[in-house]
Design an enzyme around this catalytic site. Structure first.
Site, PDB file in Angstrom:
ATOM      1  N   ASP A  41      38.718  48.253  39.107  1.00 40.12           N
ATOM      2  CA  ASP A  41      38.463  47.538  39.847  1.00 40.12           C
ATOM      3  C   ASP A  41      36.785  47.514  38.439  1.00 40.12           C
ATOM      4  OD1 ASP A  41      39.903  48.179  41.111  1.00 40.12           O
ATOM      5  OD2 ASP A  41      39.520  47.357  43.325  1.00 40.12           O
ATOM      6  N   ASP A  67      41.029  42.793  40.826  1.00 39.33           N
ATOM      7  CA  ASP A  67      39.034  42.428  41.310  1.00 39.33           C
ATOM      8  C   ASP A  67      37.607  42.445  39.808  1.00 39.33           C
ATOM      9  OD1 ASP A  67      40.381  42.830  43.442  1.00 39.33           O
ATOM     10  OD2 ASP A  67      39.524  44.360  44.257  1.00 39.33           O
ATOM     11  N   HIS A  84      48.439  46.471  41.978  1.00 34.70           N
ATOM     12  CA  HIS A  84      46.618  46.989  42.073  1.00 34.70           C
ATOM     13  C   HIS A  84      46.258  46.944  43.570  1.00 34.70           C
ATOM     14  CE1 HIS A  84      42.012  45.754  42.921  1.00 34.70           C
ATOM     15  NE2 HIS A  84      42.678  44.969  44.417  1.00 34.70           N
ATOM     16  N   ASN A 133      43.224  41.626  45.275  1.00 41.46           N
ATOM     17  CA  ASN A 133      42.874  40.520  46.269  1.00 41.46           C
ATOM     18  C   ASN A 133      41.695  39.690  45.768  1.00 41.46           C
ATOM     19  OD1 ASN A 133      41.706  43.472  46.805  1.00 41.46           O
ATOM     20  ND2 ASN A 133      41.125  42.838  48.336  1.00 41.46           N
ATOM     21  N   HIS A 134      41.169  40.451  45.976  1.00 40.62           N
ATOM     22  CA  HIS A 134      39.471  39.173  45.492  1.00 40.62           C
ATOM     23  C   HIS A 134      39.903  38.121  44.375  1.00 40.62           C
ATOM     24  CE1 HIS A 134      36.200  42.051  48.267  1.00 40.62           C
ATOM     25  NE2 HIS A 134      37.487  42.666  47.205  1.00 40.62           N
ATOM     26  N   HIS A 145      34.424  44.541  39.597  1.00 39.82           N
ATOM     27  CA  HIS A 145      33.383  43.512  41.007  1.00 39.82           C
ATOM     28  C   HIS A 145      32.698  43.082  39.604  1.00 39.82           C
ATOM     29  CE1 HIS A 145      35.733  43.966  44.320  1.00 39.82           C
ATOM     30  NE2 HIS A 145      36.118  45.364  43.748  1.00 39.82           N
TER      31      HIS A 145
END
Length: 308
Positions: free
Chosen positions: A6, A45, A153, A80-81, A8
């Site tokens: 991830d 993500d 993920h 999920n993001h 981010h």
């Protein structure tokens, strides 16, 4: 192959991870592919918690173009993001990322900084189903299998495999593109098993716990992943989603690798880490999995682990 967890919205840590994996270099502000025929899989993500989401998406897409000319590839999964943002859930978006989205939409930065309603509207136009960025995310698979390694993920369970991985990938993509259903019966919706609850591919954490409450829970998790891998013809599963306090690590006798190290400054600001998966040195040999890390120490923010 190289697996990156991830990101981010942290462009600096993204470049550091690519450098650690020896697949790209920043040359006077231009990131250049140096990985030859390496296949890179980013576990999803890219969005939320950091200011440079679209910048990372563009960087990885550009590297994919460069890589394919050399026989390699760069894949991104949807996490999920990504699904949260396409659903219109912007609660984890930073002010900087709202401004980045507004600029992408065509609003000048100085105007965006004075007009937060406009920033929210611009982000919705880009990220909701059918939007420009949503359609870009639709190019990402939800589950990917490369040679004998599967990537997801959050996790991959027998129920997901039974549903059909290509079916799941195509249905998530159709939802993000806002495809019309046959007979003008509305628009595509995402499959529940992809992102609907804690047992879904994007939200599952059963395989990414760094410790299990008891041996029975561990046995159950390892048994499920072994079944799923057998059905897709893979030997190992690589997941992200859950920040690992001890860096990239494995479980279930190497059947599960966890690569979300919380590297983003918006998560744990941990040192970047990458999983390298190399082919056997000789015929009949074993695939070699190696963890690549920064030679630095960092302070981990345990409170940031909650609500991820």
């Amino acid at each position: 192959m190289a697996a990156v967890g991830d990101l981010h919205g942290d462009l600096i840590k993204t470049k550091k991870a690519l450098q650690i994996a020896r697949i790209a270099e920043d040359r006077s502000g231009q990131v250049v592919w140096t990985g030859g025929d390496t296949v890179v899989v980013q576990l999803g993500d890219v969005l939320d918690r950091g200011d440079t989401e679209i910048g990372i998406l563009r960087l990885l897409r550009d590297l994919d173009v460069q890589a394919r000319k050399a026989g390699g590839a760069v894949y991104m999964l949807n996490g999920n993001h990504e699904s949260l943002n396409v659903c219109g859930d912007f609660r984890y978006v930073t002010p900087g990322a709202f401004i980045e989205a507004a600029q992408e939409f065509g609003i000048p930065r100085e105007v965006a900084m004075r007009n937060w309603d406009g920033c929210i509207q611009a982000r919705a136009a880009l990220y909701l189903p059918g939007g420009r960025i949503a359609r870009e995310l639709a190019r990402n698979p939800t589950v990917l299998v490369v040679n004998d390694t599967a990537f997801a993920h959050g996790g991959l369970l027998p129920t997901h495999v039974n549903y059909g991985l290509e079916r799941m990938n195509s249905e998530v993509a159709a939802w993000m593109r806002r495809d019309k259903l046959p007979d003008d019966d509305g628009y595509a919706t995402p499959p529940f098993l992809a992102m609907g609850d804690g047992n879904s591919v994007m939200w599952n954490r059963q395989l990414s716990r760094e410790s299990y409450a008891n041996p029975i829970d561990r046995f159950h998790a390892c048994n499920m992943v072994a079944q799923a891998l057998a059905r897709v013809g893979a030997k190992r599963l690589v997941v992200g989603h859950t920040p690992q306090m001890r860096g990239v690590n494995c479980e279930c006798d190497g059947k599960v690798w966890r690569v979300d190290v919380g590297m983003s400054s918006g998560v744990l600001n941990a040192p970047a880490g990458v999983l390298e998966i190399s082919p056997p040195d000789e015929e009949g040999g074993e695939v070699v999995c190696r963890v690549l890390t920064e030679d630095v120490m960092a302070t981990y923010d345990e409170e940031a682990l909650f609500d991820l």
